[in-house]
Every structure is written in C-alpha cells, then in structure tokens.
Write a protein that holds these residues in place. Sequence first.
Motif, PDB file in Angstrom:
ATOM      1  N   HIS A 386       3.736   1.228   2.700  1.00 35.74           N
ATOM      2  CA  HIS A 386       3.708  -0.169   3.147  1.00 35.74           C
ATOM      3  C   HIS A 386       3.593  -0.267   4.652  1.00 35.74           C
ATOM      4  O   HIS A 386       3.055  -1.234   5.193  1.00 35.74           O
ATOM      5  CB  HIS A 386       4.979  -0.897   2.694  1.00 35.74           C
ATOM      6  N   VAL A 391      -0.196  -1.828  -0.396  1.00 34.55           N
ATOM      7  CA  VAL A 391       0.664  -2.166  -1.530  1.00 34.55           C
ATOM      8  C   VAL A 391       0.068  -1.494  -2.767  1.00 34.55           C
ATOM      9  O   VAL A 391      -1.070  -1.770  -3.148  1.00 34.55           O
ATOM     10  CB  VAL A 391       0.750  -3.695  -1.723  1.00 34.55           C
ATOM     11  N   ARG A 393       0.839  -1.425  -6.214  1.00 33.60           N
ATOM     12  CA  ARG A 393       0.663  -2.361  -7.331  1.00 33.60           C
ATOM     13  C   ARG A 393       0.592  -1.721  -8.711  1.00 33.60           C
ATOM     14  O   ARG A 393       0.387  -2.413  -9.703  1.00 33.60           O
ATOM     15  CB  ARG A 393      -0.555  -3.274  -7.124  1.00 33.60           C
ATOM     16  N   ARG A 417      -3.540  -2.897  -2.788  1.00 34.35           N
ATOM     17  CA  ARG A 417      -3.925  -3.994  -1.909  1.00 34.35           C
ATOM     18  C   ARG A 417      -3.879  -3.475  -0.490  1.00 34.35           C
ATOM     19  O   ARG A 417      -2.851  -2.950  -0.037  1.00 34.35           O
ATOM     20  CB  ARG A 417      -2.948  -5.154  -2.093  1.00 34.35           C
ATOM     21  N   ASP A 423      -9.725  -8.450  -1.905  1.00 32.30           N
ATOM     22  CA  ASP A 423      -8.851  -8.143  -3.027  1.00 32.30           C
ATOM     23  C   ASP A 423      -9.604  -8.341  -4.349  1.00 32.30           C
ATOM     24  O   ASP A 423     -10.678  -8.933  -4.396  1.00 32.30           O
ATOM     25  CB  ASP A 423      -7.609  -9.027  -2.980  1.00 32.30           C
ATOM     26  N   ALA A 444       1.483 -14.158  -8.608  1.00 28.20           N
ATOM     27  CA  ALA A 444       1.490 -13.507  -7.294  1.00 28.20           C
ATOM     28  C   ALA A 444       0.605 -12.267  -7.333  1.00 28.20           C
ATOM     29  O   ALA A 444       0.470 -11.608  -8.373  1.00 28.20           O
ATOM     30  CB  ALA A 444       2.909 -13.146  -6.884  1.00 28.20           C
ATOM     31  N   SER A 445      -0.003 -11.928  -6.181  1.00 28.54           N
ATOM     32  CA  SER A 445      -0.933 -10.798  -6.135  1.00 28.54           C
ATOM     33  C   SER A 445      -0.258  -9.473  -5.834  1.00 28.54           C
ATOM     34  O   SER A 445      -0.900  -8.428  -5.891  1.00 28.54           O
ATOM     35  CB  SER A 445      -2.027 -11.063  -5.100  1.00 28.54           C
ATOM     36  N   ASP A 447       3.180  -7.584  -3.471  1.00 26.65           N
ATOM     37  CA  ASP A 447       3.529  -7.278  -2.092  1.00 26.65           C
ATOM     38  C   ASP A 447       4.569  -6.165  -2.085  1.00 26.65           C
ATOM     39  O   ASP A 447       4.826  -5.522  -3.115  1.00 26.65           O
ATOM     40  CB  ASP A 447       4.038  -8.525  -1.360  1.00 26.65           C
ATOM     41  N   GLU A 448       5.180  -5.958  -0.928  1.00 28.40           N
ATOM     42  CA  GLU A 448       6.145  -4.874  -0.807  1.00 28.40           C
ATOM     43  C   GLU A 448       7.334  -5.089  -1.736  1.00 28.40           C
ATOM     44  O   GLU A 448       7.868  -4.134  -2.305  1.00 28.40           O
ATOM     45  CB  GLU A 448       6.619  -4.765   0.642  1.00 28.40           C
ATOM     46  N   SER A 450       7.371  -6.550  -4.689  1.00 29.99           N
ATOM     47  CA  SER A 450       7.034  -6.224  -6.082  1.00 29.99           C
ATOM     48  C   SER A 450       6.878  -4.711  -6.264  1.00 29.99           C
ATOM     49  O   SER A 450       7.187  -4.184  -7.335  1.00 29.99           O
ATOM     50  CB  SER A 450       5.753  -6.955  -6.512  1.00 29.99           C
ATOM     51  N   ASP A 451       6.405  -4.001  -5.235  1.00 32.27           N
ATOM     52  CA  ASP A 451       6.373  -2.541  -5.304  1.00 32.27           C
ATOM     53  C   ASP A 451       7.784  -1.974  -5.360  1.00 32.27           C
ATOM     54  O   ASP A 451       8.053  -0.989  -6.066  1.00 32.27           O
ATOM     55  CB  ASP A 451       5.629  -1.975  -4.088  1.00 32.27           C
ATOM     56  N   ASP A 515      13.364  -3.738   2.370  1.00 34.65           N
ATOM     57  CA  ASP A 515      12.130  -2.969   2.221  1.00 34.65           C
ATOM     58  C   ASP A 515      12.453  -1.646   1.537  1.00 34.65           C
ATOM     59  O   ASP A 515      13.612  -1.331   1.257  1.00 34.65           O
ATOM     60  CB  ASP A 515      11.429  -2.743   3.573  1.00 34.65           C
TER      61      ASP A 515
END
Length: 570
Positions: A386, A391, A393, A417, A423, A444-445, A447-448, A450-451, A515
Amino acid sequence: MLSRYDHDLRVEIGFCTETGRRRDNQDYVAACSGPLGPGSLHGLVAAVADGVGGHKGGREAAETAVRGFIEAYFASPETIGVARAAARALESINGWIAAQARVDQKLAGMATTFSALIFSRRSAYLAHVGDSRAYRLRGEDFEQLTNDHVLGRGESAHALIRAVGFEDVLRVDHASHALCLHDRFLLCSDGVHAFLRREAIRKLLAERVSPQEAAERLVAAALAAGSDDNATALVADVVDLPPADQGALSQLAAGLRIGEPPAPGEVVDDYRLERIISQGRNSRLLLATDLRNGRPLVVKFPLARVADDASRRRAFVNEAWVAGRIRSPYVGEIVEPEEGRRTQLYSVMPFYEGETLEARLARAPKIELEEGLSIATRLARAVAAHRAGVVHRDIKADNVILLKDGSLRLVDLGVCRVPRLEDFCPEDIPGTPSYMAPELFLGASGDEASDLFALGVTLYRAFARDYPYGEIEPFSTPRFGRPRPLIVKRPDLPAWINAAILRAVAADPRDRFGDVVEFAFELENGALRNIAPPATKKPLYERNPLVFWKSLSLILAFLLFLALIPRAWR
C-alpha cells in the motif's frame, strides 16, 4: 564503477585486462554512460575488442572499434532506437577500419573482434562479431549469448571468418535480452574463455564478489591456467531496474492475441507446458520449462469468457506494472520474456517451490502459534505494498505461497488497483466473497482498509480453518454481525491474537487498524501485552454449585413424579 541512468536503472561494471605472455596487449575494453535524465534511451555501453593477432594494427583496430563505436552511438539521435543506432555506429567503424587497412601499409590487415552490450531501460542489446564472447548468469542459469565466428574444423578451427575490418560489408549478430534484477553479464576475449572451462567461468561469476573483483579473478584464473594470449574480462551487474512504462505495457498488451488457454504438453513460444498448477475463475497457471535455458517457470493464461478483452489486457498491464515497482521478498515477481518472443497474452513468473496456504490447511497438523505468527508477519509485510499505492484486492489463502525455505510470496496482482492506471469496470473486479469486506458488497472499489480485512480473514482461516463470518456464497448479500471469536475455535491460542485478528476483520472500517503496518506491529509485539481474554459468562455449576445441584435434584424429582402418574390411574 557504478553507472546510473533513467532514474532507476543501475548497472555496476568492473573490468580487467592483462598482456599475459604476449609482447603487447591488443585487447581493448571500455564502458561509458550516456546522458542522465528521465526518458534517456542511450543508456550505457560496455564493449570488448580483441585485435586480430598476426596482423599489423591489431591494437589500433581494437581501440578504434571500441572508442569509435561509443562515440558514434552516443552521437546518434535517440529517435532511431538503440538497435538501429548500434548497427549504424558499427557499420561506420567497420568501413573506416577496412579503408585504413587498404590505404596504410603500416596497418595492412588490421581487424578486430567486437562484442558490446548496451543497457537501456529494461533491456540489454548485444552486438557481436568474432570470437570474443558474452555470457549471462541469472540465478543458477548460465548461458553463452554469442556464437564464435570461426571455421570450427581442421587445423584452422579457430581461424576467424568474421571480424570488424575484414570486409566492407560487416555481418553482425544482434540480439535483445530482457533484463532481470541481479543479472550478471560477462564480456571476455578468447584469452579468457579459451583457457577456462565453462563451469569454471560460471563458478567464478557465481561467487558474487564485486564486478571489479570478479573480472580480476577471471583474468588471473585464465593466466594461471596457461593462457598465452592477452586476457580481458568485463563484468556487469544489474543492480536496479526502472519500472515498466505504462504506455509501453499497454501497447504490448494491445498487440498480443488472446486465445484459449493451452493444455499440458503444448509448446508456446519455446515454453513447454508440463502440468496445470491451478485454475481459478480468471486464469490458468501451468508449470512450464523454458526450452531456451531449461529453467522451470509458471505461465499464467487468462481464461476466456470471464471478462472482456480490455479487462484481461488491463490485468496483464497491472501485473507487469506492479512487478517493476514493488521490490519485496514477500511479493511474487514477473519474468519478462525476451523482446519479440511473446506471441499471445500471458504472464511468466518464477516457479516457487512450495504450497499454497490453502493447501497447507488441508493437511495435518494444524498451524500452531509460532508457524502462524511467521506467516502472519510476512504476509502483512507483503500487503504493505500500500505504501506504493497498490491495493491487492484478492488476498486469500489460495494466493499465498509458502516456500520450502520458510519464506512466503503473495501472488496474483493482476486485479490490483494501482495509481494513475485505469481501473476495471465494477463487474470485472473479482473477489472471493468470504474474504470480502462489507463495504465491497455495497459497491466500493477496494482500498487499504478492505485489504486489511481480507488479510485478517486469511489469518483467521489459517488458525481456525474457518471464516470469521462463516463461508459466504457467491452472489449472496451477507449480513455482518459480530465475528465469531477465534479462541472459540482455537482455545489454545493467546487472547491477544484473538483481539488483533478480530479488530482487523471488524465490519466497520473505522474499527479496524489504521493501516496494515499497525496490524503487523501488533502481530510482532502483541505477546508483550497482557490482554485479558474476552468476558464470557460462567456456567451455573462454576458460579454456585449448591444452587446447581438443588435445581438438578428438583428437576429430577419432577420428572420422576411425571413418570409415576400413569400408574396411579390404573
């Protein structure tokens, strides 16, 4: 000598030349860097020449060829490209040397062998004529990149049939080789390679001392082996590579056809496909052998009818782009085939000997605390990509490879991502439902946060062989309540592990760690904290044994009374 250009391309070079038993040294060696700055394509030139023995002007021919080639090459406009600029430079030098040999009796018959490597961006361009040689050491693979232009038979087997200055029209061997990090190249005259066996050269290069020391050792070894010729060696190490250029990657992907993924037994672009390693929703991975060097590799082909061609090409670009920017011992690498070799869309990766985390979970014994923490901390460092704006995903146990040496690799970055790159369409963004954060189900696409959630689910699964919210079926709309405590499944684990992982998989992103780095710190230092286990209600037997036994006796008496009622009515 350390040369740097194009921001991130670094090549370290060392060379050595000795007269040996000859009266004078007719070899010539040099290296020169071009203009610094972004976008510079001229790069760095390294060259070795060996003046033809028995002729006048051998030394002059060798020095003229190297110095003249370097000057002419760097004087060429960058717009014509590296290969064309190199060919033009060598043609002009050949013409000048051939002309001098005709008009000046003192230089009659002057000629020289010539081997040059031009390091530019992510490639090494080779120009070669004669019997000097170029080699490449890549990991354990050692390859001779040039062919000797000699008769090869009879008493004159070593007689040159091609050299700079022999003819007005020069026949040169040209080749382009994709660079990999830590590649080591060798240019040497026949005073070295003719007196050292191939294996001896490989071993000396594999010692991985500095390029300067390696060159000196090669020359010393050749002389000690009885070399009666001038001995010259130049060693070049690829220390760092520039990231892959988005435009070039997109152009490459656009020009590659997309076909049905091949089956084991087929040969694609000199990769012999041995067996299927895995097949997911998006791609098929096959173990392959590179027929050009015998190296085992993994080739990944996109599956048809999963997404449109644009999405599959974008995944190819993503993976190559990220591979050029993330330098981590915990993230899978990409091997770039030689220029012009690839004829269809696929990616090539090193073969990592080991098993996926998912495969590890399918066998005994269960993962204990020490092994699990080792996996957890390494995987957290991998996900910390990150910091480069990437990202992943698709973090899951199937995409974690546990190597036999105890290390780990996070793979499959095709759907990541990345900054400044277009994207995917929402319908083409894959994900395994059981690892997906709640916000992803809402559109949502990724991000950190969700990772981080997916990382927490992966570690929960590693310890519990289950999912914190249960297994989620595709195309369902799950409801996220409270995750099941890990210690319910694994009461032998410490409470702090339970607390850390449950925080990582919190349904609300605001309740997770800030994070992945913070999560990694917690995993590495959690044992130092005395975290009380989560409060659980004690059973009545433990809270008040007397009340428990009285209640049990009353229940038993009532049941006995019910059993006697039918007899009383008879």
